[in-house]
Design an enzyme around this catalytic site. Sequence first.
Site, short mmCIF file in Angstrom:
data_model
loop_
_atom_site.label_atom_id
_atom_site.label_comp_id
_atom_site.label_asym_id
_atom_site.label_seq_id
_atom_site.Cartn_x
_atom_site.Cartn_y
_atom_site.Cartn_z
N LYS A 1 -2.88 2.03 13.65
CA LYS A 1 -2.29 2.09 12.32
C LYS A 1 -2.98 3.22 11.57
CE LYS A 1 -1.39 -0.68 8.22
NZ LYS A 1 -1.50 -2.01 7.64
N LYS B 1 2.05 2.57 14.12
CA LYS B 1 2.58 2.58 12.77
C LYS B 1 1.94 3.70 11.97
CE LYS B 1 2.45 -0.50 8.87
NZ LYS B 1 1.82 -1.65 8.33
#
Length: 328
Positions: A198, A253
């Site tokens: 992330k 992400k």
Amino acid sequence: MQYPQTRLRRNRSSQWLRNLVQETELSVNDLVYPIFVTPEKAAKDEIKTMSGVFRLGEKELVAEVKEAKKLGINAIAIFPVVPQKNKDEGGSYALDKNNFLLSRVKKIKDSVPDIGIICDVALDPYTTHGHDGVLNKKNQVDNDKTIEILCKQAVLLAEAGADFVAPSDMMDGRIGEIRDALDAESLIDTGIISYSVKYASSLYAPFRDAVGSSKSLKLKDKKTYQMNPANIREAILEAQLDVSEGADVIMVKPGIFYLDVISELKNHIDRPIFAYQVSAEYSMMKHASLAGIIDFDKVMLESLICFKRAGADAIFTYAAKHVAEILK
Ligand code: PBG
């Protein structure tokens, strides 16, 4: 005149042939639908920075999940919009057994039993400062203290009926601890989708509006725990560690700027790779289309097939329901 011997256009000459030679497919099976939920019994409140996306009260949530199920969507990811009065420095509402997110999970399990429920494990919707964990005296997110809380949060979510817990906090070592905590409560069937990779991205801004954490972010950004967008070798290491700690699925992400990361992980990691088309990816497409610049449906479908081409096994997208309708 020298004519080309190889004419790649031949295989593009008609739709039936393009269908036959197409390398990647997108189907409703690939989609996960993220939904924002509020404590109200009935509410439907559009998020200004995400036209077409709503914060839903209980009644609207159940209706929405039923519709999603009818369209063939396999799983939802639900995110709480916690009222300011329930937030504190330690994010204690996350561990309140009567918090409304837990009751929404139960409610969905009862009313739409065969749809997968994925719940974020992180404290940002619950803290006054908007960070994913608790702060130490130096105002940094305290890794190990945060993990203790996340383990309890994960157990509560699993007990309420979450099929997957999805730690999105980026603390080091949390996957192993959460796995142990779940197993200690015999929650052996609850899976872990780890947001292993992330990035500290500026593309989460509309999400932070949606859950109301943007105004409060004390340290302005999350660069001390989320990854530097410049790095990819580190991404493999993050994912390998999470696999060794028991992650069932690895998440990348944001999505569309990070397709190389998806592809690299697909080649190195023996677990399903999911990707999150995050809030600003949705908003950029949506708001550009509202300004008459692009065709939302076409650009959205193009972006999703590119996720698949890069190697994503499933994609979180705020457009899931709409895309499912188009694909029908
Ligand atoms: C919180 C969390 C975030 C998103 C999902 N879980 C925001 C953040 O890390 O600040 C972002 C999703 C999106 O932008 O759509 N841990």
